[in-house]
Structures are given as C-alpha cells and as structure tokens.
Design a protein around this motif. Structure first.
Motif, short mmCIF file in Angstrom:
data_model
loop_
_atom_site.label_atom_id
_atom_site.label_comp_id
_atom_site.label_asym_id
_atom_site.label_seq_id
_atom_site.Cartn_x
_atom_site.Cartn_y
_atom_site.Cartn_z
N TYR A 42 21.90 1.99 50.38
CA TYR A 42 22.18 1.61 51.76
C TYR A 42 23.19 2.56 52.38
CZ TYR A 42 20.00 -2.74 50.25
OH TYR A 42 19.14 -3.67 49.74
N GLN A 43 22.91 2.97 53.60
CA GLN A 43 23.82 3.81 54.36
C GLN A 43 24.45 2.98 55.47
OE1 GLN A 43 24.62 6.97 53.51
NE2 GLN A 43 23.24 6.76 51.76
N LEU A 44 25.75 3.02 55.56
CA LEU A 44 26.46 2.26 56.59
C LEU A 44 26.59 3.07 57.88
CD1 LEU A 44 29.41 0.59 54.65
CD2 LEU A 44 27.29 -0.47 55.42
N SER A 45 26.49 2.36 58.99
CA SER A 45 26.81 2.94 60.29
C SER A 45 28.13 2.32 60.75
CB SER A 45 25.71 2.63 61.31
OG SER A 45 24.50 3.23 60.93
N ASP A 60 27.77 -1.56 59.57
CA ASP A 60 26.59 -2.36 59.24
C ASP A 60 25.43 -1.46 58.84
OD1 ASP A 60 25.82 -1.22 61.62
OD2 ASP A 60 25.28 -3.08 62.62
N THR A 61 24.39 -2.11 58.32
CA THR A 61 23.15 -1.42 57.98
C THR A 61 22.01 -2.28 58.47
OG1 THR A 61 21.82 -0.50 56.20
CG2 THR A 61 23.09 -2.44 55.66
N ARG A 62 20.97 -1.67 58.96
CA ARG A 62 19.86 -2.41 59.55
C ARG A 62 18.59 -2.22 58.73
NH1 ARG A 62 21.59 -2.27 65.08
NH2 ARG A 62 23.84 -2.61 64.97
N SER A 64 16.95 -4.10 56.57
CA SER A 64 16.86 -4.53 55.17
C SER A 64 15.82 -5.65 55.10
CB SER A 64 18.22 -5.02 54.67
OG SER A 64 19.16 -3.99 54.71
N PHE A 79 23.35 -4.46 47.24
CA PHE A 79 24.27 -4.06 48.30
C PHE A 79 25.72 -4.29 47.87
CE2 PHE A 79 26.73 -4.49 52.18
CZ PHE A 79 26.32 -3.36 52.87
N GLY A 116 20.18 -6.89 58.62
CA GLY A 116 20.85 -6.04 57.65
C GLY A 116 22.09 -6.71 57.08
#
Length: 220
Positions: A42-45, A60-62, A64, A79, A116
């Motif tokens: 997972y890559q976080l923004s 957050d991450t979207r 998922s 996660f 996410g």
C-alpha cells in the motif's frame, strides 16, 4: 558380510535424511517468498490542506477492494504490518508517529465512493475538539457537539443523547449518517448539513468511532 550390508544401509539412510530435510527447508523458503510476493503493498497519500481535517497531516490509501465486506479481512493484517501503530513516517521534512489506523471512506456528490485505509498521527490526536456542528433544517435536530470522549446529539424537542466513541458504530451513506450505540440510534440527513460540515463530521466520526458499518455495495 551382513555387517557390511547393514553399514551400507545405514550410510544410505544417513545420506537421505539430510537431503530430505534440505528439500523441506527449500520448500518452506519458496512458500514464504511466494506468500510475501502475493501480499499487497500500500502506498500512502499525504494531505495537509485538501481534506476536512486540515491543517493536520493526514494520510490515506484508496481503492482497497472489498475491505468493508468481510470481518477480519486479510487485507487489514497486511496493511497493519506495513503501517503499524507506533511507526514513524516522514512527511515535509518532519517525522510523525502513527497513533491510529482505520478503514476509511471518501464520499461526496462529485465522485464515486473511494474506499481504503487512513493513518492518523499522534501530534494531532483530539486536536479537532471541541467541535460544534449545526443543522440547517431543524425539524428534528438542532446540532451535534463533539469532544474528546464522544458526541452529544441535541434534538429540537429538548432531548439530549450522549454517544461515547468507545460504543459508537457509524454507518455512512450518500444521503445520511446513522449513529448507533447500545442505548441510542440517530439518523442524520446530509441535506441538513452544509457540504463542509458534512465532510468534517464524516472525517471526525470515522477517526474516533469504534466501528464503521459500511459495505462497498451499501451506498445510496
């Protein structure tokens, strides 16, 4: 002669056992490597100005998939392994300690639901409070007040309901919020809130409520 044969058999067995153990070990290594390769990454923004909780740093991450459709979904474990509570992340030249990890929904009238995970940081714990949100159409509710321990719903008939976060289950849909504890249940229409207040209420409730009751197919 018999002793020689016995010795040869013993040596053969002695040679086979290490080979079998080596094959088992290699099989375990390959299996574990395959499992790691199949685990999602997972890559976080990071956001510090373009989300309802600004100016706090939020990540957050979207997308998922199906994270709301199962209890104890295996993605939750993956996660949390990648972003455990207590881990420090760097953003904008600063370090931030993870204090909460939650499932998360971004939902408004201009886009499709985005599912996410959200990561929250210790530096901003409970910085949103006290918070008061008023309702534009006061046929049933006057407002909702949120503090560090829970939210207080104020009705037009004078009734006041206290909803501790530790007991609170929140259901978020396109047209309404449902706030539920063992003693109280309230349904709040989004149309009774401004767009800004609706987004802020959703963000705060998702951050602090004990449970988010939401299925990816349950948006109306």
């Amino acid at each position: 002669m018999g002793s020689i044969l016995n010795n040869l058999q013993f040596l053969s067995i002695a040679a086979v056992i290490p080979a079998a153990l080596l094959l088992i070990y290699l099989g375990i290594v390959v299996y574990r490597n395959t499992q790691r390769a199949n685990q999602p990454t997972y890559q976080l923004s990071f956001h510090s100005s373009s989300h309802p909780l600004a100016p706090q740093v939020f990540a957050d991450t979207r997308h998922s998939l199906n994270i709301f459709t199962q209890q104890n979904n295996h993605q939750d474990k993956h996660f949390l392994t990648q972003y455990p509570i207590g881990r420090t992340l760097a953003y904008g030249g600063e370090s931030y300690l993870i204090s909460r990890v939650k499932k998360y929904l971004t939902l408004d009238d201009r886009q499709q639901p985005q599912f996410g995970y959200a990561v929250y940081f210790q530096a901003y714990e409970k910085s949103e409070f006290p918070l008061h949100i008023s309702f534009t159409d006061q046929k049933r509710y006057i407002g909702i007040m949120l503090d560090e321990k829970g939210c207080t719903v104020i009705q037009t008939d004078g009734k006041i309901s206290r909803l501790p976060y530790a007991e609170l289950c929140v259901k978020i849909r396109r047209q309404r919020f449902t706030l539920k504890t063992p003693r109280h249940e309230h349904t709040i229409k989004r149309s009774d809130l401004s767009l800004t207040d609706g987004a802020l209420l959703a963000a705060v409730l998702q951050k602090y409520a004990a449970t988010l009751d939401l299925d990816a197919t349950d948006i109306a």
